[in-house]
Structures are given as C-alpha cells and as structure tokens.
Scaffold this active site. Structure first.
Site, PDB file in Angstrom:
ATOM      1  CG  ASP A 138       1.319  -6.995  -4.241  1.00  0.00           C
ATOM      2  OD1 ASP A 138       0.999  -5.866  -3.666  1.00  0.00           O
ATOM      3  OD2 ASP A 138       0.777  -8.317  -4.078  1.00  0.00           O
ATOM      4  CB  ILE A 139       3.688 -11.883  -4.081  1.00  0.00           C
ATOM      5  CG1 ILE A 139       4.262 -13.312  -4.415  1.00  0.00           C
ATOM      6  CG2 ILE A 139       2.935 -11.724  -2.652  1.00  0.00           C
ATOM      7  CD1 ILE A 139       5.031 -13.937  -3.265  1.00  0.00           C
ATOM      8  CG  ASN A 147      -3.562   0.003   2.829  1.00  0.00           C
ATOM      9  OD1 ASN A 147      -4.279   0.799   2.433  1.00  0.00           O
ATOM     10  ND2 ASN A 147      -3.589  -1.245   2.019  1.00  0.00           N
ATOM     11  CG  HIS A 191      -6.479  -4.194   3.826  1.00  0.00           C
ATOM     12  ND1 HIS A 191      -5.600  -4.845   3.403  1.00  0.00           N
ATOM     13  CD2 HIS A 191      -7.642  -4.907   3.663  1.00  0.00           C
ATOM     14  CE1 HIS A 191      -5.898  -5.596   2.777  1.00  0.00           C
ATOM     15  NE2 HIS A 191      -7.307  -6.042   3.008  1.00  0.00           N
ATOM     16  CD  GLN A 192       1.221  -0.739   7.622  1.00  0.00           C
ATOM     17  OE1 GLN A 192       0.547   0.061   8.373  1.00  0.00           O
ATOM     18  NE2 GLN A 192       2.552  -0.689   7.363  1.00  0.00           N
ATOM     19  CG  HIS A 225       3.577  -1.431   1.415  1.00  0.00           C
ATOM     20  ND1 HIS A 225       3.661  -1.959   2.665  1.00  0.00           N
ATOM     21  CD2 HIS A 225       2.321  -1.770   1.051  1.00  0.00           C
ATOM     22  CE1 HIS A 225       2.432  -2.298   3.104  1.00  0.00           C
ATOM     23  NE2 HIS A 225       1.583  -2.239   2.353  1.00  0.00           N
ATOM     24  CG  HIS A 263      -0.645  -1.172  -2.352  1.00  0.00           C
ATOM     25  ND1 HIS A 263      -0.618  -2.613  -2.600  1.00  0.00           N
ATOM     26  CD2 HIS A 263      -0.742  -0.881  -1.086  1.00  0.00           C
ATOM     27  CE1 HIS A 263      -0.729  -3.138  -1.339  1.00  0.00           C
ATOM     28  NE2 HIS A 263      -0.672  -2.090  -0.570  1.00  0.00           N
TER      29      HIS A 263
HETATM   30  P1  5GP Z   1      -0.934  -4.210   2.659  1.00  0.00           P
HETATM   31  O1  5GP Z   1      -2.251  -4.726   2.809  1.00  0.00           O
HETATM   32  O2  5GP Z   1      -0.191  -4.173   3.943  1.00  0.00           O
HETATM   33  O3  5GP Z   1      -1.046  -2.758   2.367  1.00  0.00           O
HETATM   34  O4  5GP Z   1      -0.420  -4.836   1.643  1.00  0.00           O
HETATM   35  C1  5GP Z   1       0.778  -5.879   1.523  1.00  0.00           C
HETATM   36  C2  5GP Z   1       1.055  -6.239   0.087  1.00  0.00           C
HETATM   37  O5  5GP Z   1       2.343  -6.859  -0.006  1.00  0.00           O
HETATM   38  C3  5GP Z   1       0.061  -7.232  -0.394  1.00  0.00           C
HETATM   39  O6  5GP Z   1      -0.391  -6.555  -1.542  1.00  0.00           O
HETATM   40  C4  5GP Z   1       0.730  -8.438  -0.669  1.00  0.00           C
HETATM   41  O7  5GP Z   1       0.352  -9.095  -1.988  1.00  0.00           O
HETATM   42  C5  5GP Z   1       2.032  -7.920  -0.643  1.00  0.00           C
HETATM   43  N1  5GP Z   1       2.972  -8.857  -0.328  1.00  0.00           N
HETATM   44  C6  5GP Z   1       3.253  -9.763   0.875  1.00  0.00           C
HETATM   45  N2  5GP Z   1       4.139 -10.404   0.928  1.00  0.00           N
HETATM   46  C7  5GP Z   1       4.821 -10.352  -0.136  1.00  0.00           C
HETATM   47  C8  5GP Z   1       5.912 -10.725  -0.648  1.00  0.00           C
HETATM   48  O8  5GP Z   1       6.756 -11.793   0.028  1.00  0.00           O
HETATM   49  N3  5GP Z   1       6.463 -10.598  -1.846  1.00  0.00           N
HETATM   50  C9  5GP Z   1       5.923  -9.762  -2.656  1.00  0.00           C
HETATM   51  N4  5GP Z   1       6.361  -9.436  -3.957  1.00  0.00           N
HETATM   52  N5  5GP Z   1       4.637  -8.864  -2.447  1.00  0.00           N
HETATM   53  C10 5GP Z   1       4.156  -9.202  -1.037  1.00  0.00           C
END
Ligand code: 5GP
Ligand code: ZN
Length: 140
Positions: free
Chosen positions: A32-33, A88, A94-95, A101, A103
């Site tokens: 995760d970035i 999520n 919180h998606q 995906h 986590h």
């Molecule tokens: P969500 O809130 O949708 O469940 O989580 C999305 C996750 O994707 C976040 O933890 C965010 O840091 C990660 N993320 C978003 N854009 C990128 C990206 O371009 N590369 C990577 N490696 N992670 C990403």
C-alpha cells in the site's frame, strides 16, 4: 475486464508502478502506498470488479486463498502482534479505490490505527427476523 479509469487496473497492466509482493493469473498483492503500518499489503483480483459482491464465488475463492499465507508472511516479516484484514465496500464504508481489495494491516499495541465499534443490541425477535430475511436472499 479492465476499467481504463481505475488506478488498480493500471497497476495490474503495469501502467502505474507498484511494489509487488506476489501474484498469479488472477490475483496480485502489492505494498500500500499510504501504509497504516509498515508492511500494509493490498490483495486484489486482476479483473476489475468494484465491490466484493461483484465477484463470483470462484473469483472470490481464487482471491481469498492467498489470505492465510499473506497474513503469515506479513506477521513473519514485520513481527507484528496482530493483523486486521479489512475490506471496504462503497464510499460510505470508506472505499476510496473502486476496485475490490483486501487490506492486510499489521497491528501492534499502542499503534495509531483504531475503529469506532459502536456495538448495539437487538430488540427481541429482530435478529431472528433479519437472519430469516438474509437466508431468503441467499437461497435465491
Ligand atoms: P480503501 O480506502 O479504498 O479501502 O483503500 C485504498 C487503499 O489504496 C489506500 O490504503 C491507499 O493508500 C491505497 N492506494 C491508493 N492509490 C494507490 C496507488 O496508486 N498505489 C498503491 N500501492 N496503493 C494505493
Ligand atoms: Zn480496476
């Protein structure tokens, strides 16, 4: 199945770089970035689907089979005390990235990550009524 506007589809296609942990024909795990803790990994299906309920049982099984080994590996690599596997669905939940995906988030006592967990209580009969309704939809 690819969504040209989807950031995770672009990662799958190699159009955006990501630090890969493992992959096979159907699934990809990468760092995760914006990690909630060091070792925070994301597991995605290579085919685009917005939310978990958009996956077939076979797609979900192909993805989910990686979870136990990933959790073991993240625990071993980070030495964390626990792990949250979080998934999520929908902006309200919180998606932020609209591609399914999971986590895998290392946890340690005193870390910054936390939930608001407002546990409620059913009035008499309500849980049974809802269970019946959910079962009815499952049977469809
Ligand atoms: P969500 O809130 O949708 O469940 O989580 C999305 C996750 O994707 C976040 O933890 C965010 O840091 C990660 N993320 C978003 N854009 C990128 C990206 O371009 N590369 C990577 N490696 N992670 C990403
Ligand atoms: Zn996508």
């Amino acid at each position: 199945m690819t969504d040209p506007d989807c950031i995770f589809c672009k990662i799958v296609a190699g159009e955006i770089p990501a630090i890969t942990v493992c992959q096979d024909e159907t699934s990809l795990a990468f760092m995760d970035i914006g990690p909630l803790a060091e070792g925070h990994v994301l597991l995605i299906p290579k085919a685009h689907a917005q939310t978990l309920d958009g996956l077939s049982a076979d797609q979900a099984a192909a993805l989910g089979r990686h979870l136990p080994a990933l959790v073991r590996a993240v625990k071993a690599a980070t030495g964390c005390q626990g792990v949250n596997v979080l998934q999520n669905n929908g902006r309200v939940a919180h998606q932020v990235v609209q591609h399914v995906h999971f986590h895998i988030i290392p946890r340690n006592s005193g870390d910054e990550f936390g939930f608001n967990w407002p546990a409620g209580k059913y009035p008499p009969g309500r849980a049974e009524q809802l269970a019946k309704e959910i079962s009815r939809h499952l049977a469809r």
